[in-house]
Design a protein around this motif. Structure first.
Motif, mmCIF file in Angstrom:
data_model
loop_
_atom_site.group_PDB
_atom_site.id
_atom_site.type_symbol
_atom_site.label_atom_id
_atom_site.label_comp_id
_atom_site.label_asym_id
_atom_site.label_seq_id
_atom_site.Cartn_x
_atom_site.Cartn_y
_atom_site.Cartn_z
ATOM 1 N N ASN A 99 49.514 56.162 46.157
ATOM 2 C CA ASN A 99 48.895 56.676 47.379
ATOM 3 C C ASN A 99 47.629 55.911 47.748
ATOM 4 O O ASN A 99 47.250 55.866 48.923
ATOM 5 C CB ASN A 99 48.563 58.162 47.216
ATOM 6 C CG ASN A 99 49.799 59.013 47.215
ATOM 7 O OD1 ASN A 99 50.847 58.606 47.721
ATOM 8 N ND2 ASN A 99 49.707 60.204 46.641
ATOM 9 N N SER A 100 46.969 55.346 46.744
ATOM 10 C CA SER A 100 45.675 54.728 47.006
ATOM 11 C C SER A 100 45.689 53.208 46.940
ATOM 12 O O SER A 100 44.712 52.578 47.369
ATOM 13 C CB SER A 100 44.641 55.276 46.016
ATOM 14 O OG SER A 100 45.067 55.061 44.689
ATOM 15 N N HIS A 101 46.730 52.621 46.411
ATOM 16 C CA HIS A 101 46.770 51.166 46.273
ATOM 17 C C HIS A 101 48.153 50.641 46.639
ATOM 18 O O HIS A 101 49.158 51.322 46.465
ATOM 19 C CB HIS A 101 46.430 50.748 44.837
ATOM 20 C CG HIS A 101 45.045 51.088 44.422
ATOM 21 N ND1 HIS A 101 44.716 52.311 43.873
ATOM 22 C CD2 HIS A 101 43.891 50.389 44.502
ATOM 23 C CE1 HIS A 101 43.415 52.341 43.612
ATOM 24 N NE2 HIS A 101 42.897 51.194 44.000
ATOM 25 N N ASP A 102 48.170 49.406 47.089
ATOM 26 C CA ASP A 102 49.420 48.770 47.503
ATOM 27 C C ASP A 102 49.332 47.297 47.107
ATOM 28 O O ASP A 102 48.394 46.614 47.506
ATOM 29 C CB ASP A 102 49.602 48.921 49.009
ATOM 30 C CG ASP A 102 50.982 48.512 49.473
ATOM 31 O OD1 ASP A 102 51.095 47.610 50.311
ATOM 32 O OD2 ASP A 102 51.971 49.101 48.983
ATOM 33 N N TYR A 103 50.314 46.830 46.326
ATOM 34 C CA TYR A 103 50.272 45.479 45.791
ATOM 35 C C TYR A 103 51.529 44.716 46.192
ATOM 36 O O TYR A 103 52.623 45.284 46.258
ATOM 37 C CB TYR A 103 50.165 45.517 44.265
ATOM 38 C CG TYR A 103 49.004 46.326 43.754
ATOM 39 C CD1 TYR A 103 49.181 47.621 43.275
ATOM 40 C CD2 TYR A 103 47.708 45.794 43.756
ATOM 41 C CE1 TYR A 103 48.115 48.373 42.813
ATOM 42 C CE2 TYR A 103 46.635 46.537 43.299
ATOM 43 C CZ TYR A 103 46.844 47.826 42.829
ATOM 44 O OH TYR A 103 45.779 48.555 42.369
ATOM 45 N N TRP A 104 51.338 43.415 46.408
ATOM 46 C CA TRP A 104 52.447 42.557 46.822
ATOM 47 C C TRP A 104 52.491 41.304 45.956
ATOM 48 O O TRP A 104 51.449 40.770 45.549
ATOM 49 C CB TRP A 104 52.268 42.135 48.282
ATOM 50 C CG TRP A 104 52.451 43.252 49.245
ATOM 51 C CD1 TRP A 104 51.516 44.172 49.638
ATOM 52 C CD2 TRP A 104 53.655 43.592 49.950
ATOM 53 N NE1 TRP A 104 52.061 45.045 50.539
ATOM 54 C CE2 TRP A 104 53.366 44.721 50.747
ATOM 55 C CE3 TRP A 104 54.941 43.050 49.985
ATOM 56 C CZ2 TRP A 104 54.334 45.310 51.566
ATOM 57 C CZ3 TRP A 104 55.894 43.637 50.803
ATOM 58 C CH2 TRP A 104 55.583 44.755 51.571
ATOM 59 N N GLY A 105 53.710 40.834 45.732
ATOM 60 C CA GLY A 105 53.876 39.553 45.094
ATOM 61 C C GLY A 105 53.785 38.434 46.114
ATOM 62 O O GLY A 105 53.626 38.679 47.313
ATOM 63 N N GLN A 106 53.918 37.217 45.635
ATOM 64 C CA GLN A 106 53.752 36.045 46.499
ATOM 65 C C GLN A 106 55.030 35.692 47.264
ATOM 66 O O GLN A 106 54.986 34.902 48.209
ATOM 67 C CB GLN A 106 53.295 34.832 45.657
ATOM 68 C CG GLN A 106 54.412 34.098 44.923
ATOM 69 C CD GLN A 106 54.953 34.829 43.707
ATOM 70 O OE1 GLN A 106 54.493 35.905 43.341
ATOM 71 N NE2 GLN A 106 55.946 34.224 43.058
#
Length: 114
Positions: A99-106
């Motif tokens: 809910n608080s963080h969102d991460y993406w790969g390259q």
């Protein structure tokens, strides 16, 4: 902070298979959803598959051909892609978060030749 590193893309003939991997490192205990997206130039990023609280969903265009799984011991998310079609050609991205963080790969390029 979570770092995601994708691998497994490449060039394959139509009808072939590839398995994408997304290795996660960092504060992975905070992750509640895991997704694969894809994007072609000039178009919006499209959700391909998602795992949230054990439930999986797939885009209609990949149902029956793609499978999303996660190996918790290896902290790695996978996308098994079978019966590939030229229209599956895209850059594929893994996406994990809460809910608080969102991460993406390259991103990793998948090219399917006809």
């Amino acid at each position: 902070q979570v770092r995601l590193v994708e691998s497994g893309g490449g060039l394959v003939q139509a009808g072939g298979s590839l398995r994408l991997s997304c290795a996660a490192s960092g504060s992975i205990f905070s992750i509640t959803y895991m997704r694969w997206y894809r994007q072609v130039p000039g178009k919006q990023r499209q959700l391909v598959a998602s795992v949230t609280s054990g439930s999986t969903i797939y885009a209609d265009s990949v149902k029956g051909r793609f499978t999303i799984t996660r190996d918790n011991a290896k902290n790695t998310l996978y996308l098994q892609m079978n019966s590939l079609k030229p229209e599956d050609t895209a850059v594929y991205y893994c996406n994990e978060g809460s809910n608080s963080h969102d991460y993406w790969g390259q991103g990793t390029q998948v090219t399917v030749s006809s």
